[in-house]
Design a protein around this motif. Structure first.
Motif, PDB file in Angstrom:
ATOM      1  N   GLN A   1      69.928  32.529  80.406  1.00  0.00           N
ATOM      2  CA  GLN A   1      68.672  32.525  79.647  1.00  0.00           C
ATOM      3  C   GLN A   1      67.568  31.953  80.517  1.00  0.00           C
ATOM      4  N   TYR A   2      66.325  32.135  80.083  1.00  0.00           N
ATOM      5  CA  TYR A   2      65.238  31.418  80.742  1.00  0.00           C
ATOM      6  C   TYR A   2      65.409  29.952  80.388  1.00  0.00           C
ATOM      7  N   VAL A   3      65.397  29.113  81.403  1.00  0.00           N
ATOM      8  CA  VAL A   3      65.667  27.700  81.134  1.00  0.00           C
ATOM      9  C   VAL A   3      64.880  26.819  82.102  1.00  0.00           C
ATOM     10  N   ILE A   4      64.415  25.717  81.595  1.00  0.00           N
ATOM     11  CA  ILE A   4      63.673  24.764  82.421  1.00  0.00           C
ATOM     12  C   ILE A   4      64.666  24.082  83.361  1.00  0.00           C
ATOM     13  N   GLN A   5      64.448  24.231  84.657  1.00  0.00           N
ATOM     14  CA  GLN A   5      65.410  23.722  85.641  1.00  0.00           C
ATOM     15  C   GLN A   5      64.719  23.568  86.990  1.00  0.00           C
ATOM     16  N   ASP A   6      65.396  22.860  87.910  1.00  0.00           N
ATOM     17  CA  ASP A   6      64.837  22.785  89.263  1.00  0.00           C
ATOM     18  C   ASP A   6      65.515  23.834  90.139  1.00  0.00           C
ATOM     19  N   LYS A   7      65.156  23.876  91.429  1.00  0.00           N
ATOM     20  CA  LYS A   7      65.669  24.997  92.216  1.00  0.00           C
ATOM     21  C   LYS A   7      67.157  24.861  92.565  1.00  0.00           C
ATOM     22  N   ASP A   8      67.709  23.678  92.351  1.00  0.00           N
ATOM     23  CA  ASP A   8      69.155  23.487  92.502  1.00  0.00           C
ATOM     24  C   ASP A   8      69.930  23.860  91.236  1.00  0.00           C
ATOM     25  N   GLY A   9      69.195  24.195  90.184  1.00  0.00           N
ATOM     26  CA  GLY A   9      69.878  24.548  88.940  1.00  0.00           C
ATOM     27  C   GLY A   9      70.187  23.370  88.041  1.00  0.00           C
ATOM     28  N   GLN A  10      69.593  22.201  88.351  1.00  0.00           N
ATOM     29  CA  GLN A  10      69.744  21.069  87.423  1.00  0.00           C
ATOM     30  C   GLN A  10      68.788  21.315  86.257  1.00  0.00           C
ATOM     31  N   ILE A  11      69.294  21.142  85.039  1.00  0.00           N
ATOM     32  CA  ILE A  11      68.478  21.402  83.857  1.00  0.00           C
ATOM     33  C   ILE A  11      67.367  20.362  83.776  1.00  0.00           C
ATOM     34  N   GLY A  12      66.167  20.828  83.498  1.00  0.00           N
ATOM     35  CA  GLY A  12      65.003  19.953  83.567  1.00  0.00           C
ATOM     36  C   GLY A  12      64.759  19.152  82.303  1.00  0.00           C
ATOM     37  N   GLU A  13      63.979  18.111  82.477  1.00  0.00           N
ATOM     38  CA  GLU A  13      63.628  17.265  81.343  1.00  0.00           C
ATOM     39  C   GLU A  13      62.589  17.990  80.487  1.00  0.00           C
ATOM     40  N   THR A  14      62.649  17.774  79.170  1.00  0.00           N
ATOM     41  CA  THR A  14      61.679  18.395  78.271  1.00  0.00           C
ATOM     42  C   THR A  14      60.978  17.306  77.477  1.00  0.00           C
ATOM     43  N   SER A  15      59.903  17.690  76.827  1.00  0.00           N
ATOM     44  CA  SER A  15      59.263  16.748  75.918  1.00  0.00           C
ATOM     45  C   SER A  15      58.603  17.512  74.792  1.00  0.00           C
ATOM     46  N   SER A  16      58.851  17.059  73.577  1.00  0.00           N
ATOM     47  CA  SER A  16      58.160  17.614  72.425  1.00  0.00           C
ATOM     48  C   SER A  16      58.199  16.607  71.293  1.00  0.00           C
ATOM     49  N   ILE A  17      57.139  16.601  70.519  1.00  0.00           N
ATOM     50  CA  ILE A  17      57.082  15.736  69.347  1.00  0.00           C
ATOM     51  C   ILE A  17      58.109  16.189  68.318  1.00  0.00           C
ATOM     52  N   SER A  18      58.522  17.457  68.452  1.00  0.00           N
ATOM     53  CA  SER A  18      59.426  18.034  67.477  1.00  0.00           C
ATOM     54  C   SER A  18      60.841  18.101  68.048  1.00  0.00           C
ATOM     55  N   ALA A  19      61.725  17.291  67.493  1.00  0.00           N
ATOM     56  CA  ALA A  19      63.099  17.215  68.016  1.00  0.00           C
ATOM     57  C   ALA A  19      63.788  18.575  67.956  1.00  0.00           C
ATOM     58  N   GLY A  20      63.458  19.365  66.950  1.00  0.00           N
ATOM     59  CA  GLY A  20      64.122  20.658  66.766  1.00  0.00           C
ATOM     60  C   GLY A  20      63.728  21.690  67.804  1.00  0.00           C
ATOM     61  N   LEU A  21      62.604  21.483  68.475  1.00  0.00           N
ATOM     62  CA  LEU A  21      62.178  22.434  69.507  1.00  0.00           C
ATOM     63  C   LEU A  21      62.401  21.878  70.906  1.00  0.00           C
ATOM     64  N   ASP A  22      62.901  20.655  70.982  1.00  0.00           N
ATOM     65  CA  ASP A  22      62.992  19.928  72.247  1.00  0.00           C
ATOM     66  C   ASP A  22      64.251  20.332  73.006  1.00  0.00           C
ATOM     67  N   TYR A  23      64.257  21.561  73.516  1.00  0.00           N
ATOM     68  CA  TYR A  23      65.446  22.117  74.160  1.00  0.00           C
ATOM     69  C   TYR A  23      64.985  22.890  75.399  1.00  0.00           C
ATOM     70  N   PRO A  24      65.657  22.693  76.534  1.00  0.00           N
ATOM     71  CA  PRO A  24      65.165  23.311  77.780  1.00  0.00           C
ATOM     72  C   PRO A  24      65.388  24.826  77.865  1.00  0.00           C
ATOM     73  N   GLY A  25      66.315  25.327  77.069  1.00  0.00           N
ATOM     74  CA  GLY A  25      66.586  26.759  77.119  1.00  0.00           C
ATOM     75  C   GLY A  25      66.059  27.451  75.883  1.00  0.00           C
ATOM     76  N   ILE A  26      66.450  28.688  75.720  1.00  0.00           N
ATOM     77  CA  ILE A  26      66.040  29.470  74.558  1.00  0.00           C
ATOM     78  C   ILE A  26      67.054  30.587  74.374  1.00  0.00           C
ATOM     79  N   SER A  27      67.223  31.001  73.143  1.00  0.00           N
ATOM     80  CA  SER A  27      68.226  32.025  72.868  1.00  0.00           C
ATOM     81  C   SER A  27      68.086  33.253  73.772  1.00  0.00           C
ATOM     82  N   PRO A  28      69.213  33.749  74.293  1.00  0.00           N
ATOM     83  CA  PRO A  28      69.187  35.008  75.049  1.00  0.00           C
ATOM     84  C   PRO A  28      68.536  36.148  74.249  1.00  0.00           C
TER      85      PRO A  28
END
Lengths: 266, 411
Positions: B301-328
């Motif tokens: 999936q499209y996912v927040i990550q660095d170029k080594d493939g480590q999953i990146g940190e996220t931030s959101s006021i909404s815990a339910g949306l605070d996820y680095p990836g997204i459904s395929p």
């Protein structure tokens, strides 16, 4: 040409003992220290697995997670890991090294580029935890073309037919996961039960080198010496973590532990 | 460009490796999970065409979840914005206060059919956990919920509900201590206990079968909506915009399911990701900000990550949306250009909450407040014959502390 992994197993068979495999995390706690640990334990180990730290490891328990997070925090990058292997191989030319990690690391670098780096640093094998059969076929073939062993895992949940298929598509070694667990779990099944499954695998192909891992510690290792090889990972990572938090030398602590492990399987 | 197939459910548009468009999804899982996932795939493959199972599902959706949830016109908001007609599908009226109840009920029913007594799940905002604990109680299952320690702190009301329902909350202290770590820890638990335990992934993420079960369950939302649209307008309006927040993407997948085959000039699908704090580089919007494809929790999936493939940190006021990836599924909808994705910042979501709760008898949680922010942005520019429908998929009760702290009031 016979692979170094195969040579290591034949040597152990001659000595009538299982191969000892260790798993440590690259860059734990620093690049330099992890290389020192590898150099220190190598004389007592037959095959070294080196973990590529990943920050969302779905199959690793607490011990390996702790080591991996520590290594990442201290700045380890994928390219440093290849440097560590290359450095290690300078003094340990014939000691087989297996990199173990998650597919995203390979995917981000690109399969071709990743294998090129493996080749250049003389990596002997790869274990990709989240790339099971049959999805792994394509990548496994690419590995084979580069004479890099693609090592598959088998687990207590693997069905008989699947087991046959995986073994048919295997290279010089397969890895049997002793129990339903992430790495580092307490051995919750008996040695007898583990060996029963192990024998089932051996029966499919007696020539296949089969190692057992997960839950292997100083306490449990001597009950499984019938296997071709035994992997100690989390117990070693835990020891390293312990030394670090006590402020003692993790290199010597790891070396002592591996020496002890070795003495229990001879 | 990738293309969608007409007449085939979105969840079924994968190839033999369970990949959507050859790029998204799949099953990147440890060997130990191959068998339980294959078993679950076969079981669900049978159940979804089993008339008795469908009857059972519909019975509980009607009598336990409370279907259909209301479809209402937001008269005051429409007047205030002075453009498109703004409606809401008030999914937060479902039992428990959010769309997560659909997935939870279906998983509990599957768990029973599989003959398992234990059910485990992950949660971010706490809704998936709360609903699973409700369903578990209803159907007599033992329930464990994995939740990031940070989320336990910020979503206390839902934690209280879980405990009241008899579920055990397992705090997750690894990594960022949010949803991403809760999902990882839940998967690890399942690796160790898959022989006795059923796992319910809380959103349309994870190995393929979990994406399918979840989107199949939330599809109830759009089945209801299409009927309600026909009642209100005599058919699907000529200009309709369906706006939904997306974190993992389960409510949007369900809200849009029946509308995928419509021409996008008639039914536009708009997903709103969490843009994070206004003055921060951190966000939870991999589609909006062009993240690369990577593997997270068993799926590409499209996912927040660095170029080594480590999953990146996220931030959101909404815990339910605070996820680095997204459904395929959403990655696929984006690349086929069927849906459009944008983001709203924490501040925009708060302002949207303020306006909606002031003008209407509606108190959307911080997740759908992101969707309302987009509606507020675009409605004034649209013609009066355009219909905007926002999926108000969660109730703000769980966010009382955060909203009070940030806005000084709570409605």
């Amino acid at each position: 040409m016979i692979s170094k992994i195969n040579l290591a197993f034949s040597q152990c068979k001659k000595e009538n003992r299982p191969a000892l495999l260790t798993y440590t995390v690259a860059g734990d706690n620093t690049k330099k220290k992890s290389l020192e640990i590898l150099n220190a334990i190598a004389p007592y180990v037959d095959i070294l697995e080196i973990g590529i730290p990943h920050n969302t490891p779905v199959a690793d328990g607490g011990q390996i997670q702790t080591s991996a997070y520590r290594a990442i925090k201290n700045g380890i990058k994928v390219k440093d890991i290849f440097k560590i292997v290359k450095q290690f191989k300078k003094n340990n030319l014939n000691k087989p090294v297996i990199l173990m990690g998650y597919y995203n690391t390979i995917f981000q670098l690109g399969e071709r580029s990743f294998l090129k780096h493996c080749k250049r640093s003389d990596v002997d094998g790869l274990i990709v935890v989240d790339l099971p059969w049959p999805e792994n076929k394509n990548f496994a073939n690419k590995c084979k073309k580069q004479s890099i062993n693609f090592i598959q895992l088998l687990s207590p949940t693997t069905s008989d037919i699947r087991m046959k298929n995986i073994i048919k598509d295997s290279h010089d070694m397969v890895y049997y996961i002793s129990m339903l667990s992430t790495t580092g779990g307490r051995l919750k099944v008996s040695a007898k039960e583990i060996l029963k499954n192990y024998n089932k695998i051996k029966k499919i192909n007696p020539k296949q080198n089969v190692v057992i891992g997960f839950g292997i510690t100083e306490k449990t290792i001597s009950s499984l010496t019938k296997a071709d090889g035994l992997v100690v990972g989390s117990a070693l990572c835990k020891t390293i973590s312990g030394a670090l938090s006590r402020g003692t030398n993790p290199v010597r602590t790891a070396e002592n532990m591996v020496k002890k492990l070795r003495s229990k399987i001879i | 460009m990738l293309k969608l197939k007409k007449g085939v459910l979105l969840i079924d548009q994968h190839d033999k490796n369970y990949m959507y468009g050859g790029k998204f999804g799949g099953n990147f899982i440890p060997e130990t999970l191959k068998k339980p996932i294959e078993d679950l795939t076969n079981l669900f493959g049978r159940l979804r065409y089993d008339k008795n199972f469908i009857k059972e599902r519909d019975y509980y959706f009607k009598n336990y979840v409370g279907a259909p949830t209301p479809f209402i016109k937001l008269e005051n908001l429409t007047k205030h914005l002075g453009g498109a007609q703004v409606y809401a599908k008030v999914v937060s009226k479902a039992n428990g206060g959010a769309h997560k109840i659909y997935n939870a009920v279906v998983h509990a029913l599957i768990c029973k059919r599989a003959g398992k007594k234990y059910i485990v799940g992950d949660t971010g905002a706490g809704y998936a956990g709360k609903m699973l604990s409700m369903a578990a109680k209803k159907f007599g299952l033992k329930c464990k919920i994995f939740m990031g320690a940070k989320d336990i702190k910020r979503q206390k009301p839902n934690c209280d509900a879980m405990r009241k329902n008899g579920a055990e909350i397992v705090p997750v202290y690894s990594g960022s201590q949010t949803l991403v770590d809760a999902v990882s820890e839940c998967m690890r638990y399942w690796v160790s206990n898959c022989d006795t335990t059923h796992m319910a992934v809380g959103s349309t993420v994870g190995p393929n079968i979990f994406i399918k079960i979840c989107a199949w369950s939330t599809a109830q939302i759009s089945r209801e909506l299409i009927v309600q649209l026909k009642e209100e307008f005599g058919g699907v309006p000529k200009k309709l915009k369906l706006i939904n927040c997306v974190g993992g993407g389960s409510s949007a997948a369900g809200f849009w399911n029946e509308f995928i085959d419509y021409n996008k000039s008639q039914v536009e699908l708009i997903g709103v990701e969490a843009g994070g704090p206004k003055n921060s580089k951190l966000h939870a919007a991999p589609l909006t900000f062009g993240s690369k494809i990577g593997i997270l929790h068993g799926a590409a999936q499209y996912v927040i990550q660095d170029k080594d493939g480590q999953i990146g940190e996220t931030s959101s006021i909404s815990a339910g949306l605070d996820y680095p990836g997204i459904s395929p599924l959403h990655c696929f909808l984006k690349d086929t250009k069927r849906a459009r994705y944008t983001s709203a910042s924490d501040e925009e979501a708060l302002q949207a909450y303020k306006l909606v709760s002031k003008l209407e008898d509606l108190s959307p949680s911080l997740e759908p407040s992101h969707a309302f922010a987009e509606a507020i942005k675009i409605a004034p520019k649209l013609s009066k014959d355009t219909i905007i429908c926002v999926n108000s998929c969660g109730d703000a009760k769980k966010d009382r502390a955060i909203i009070t702290k940030r806005l000084g009031f709570f409605r």
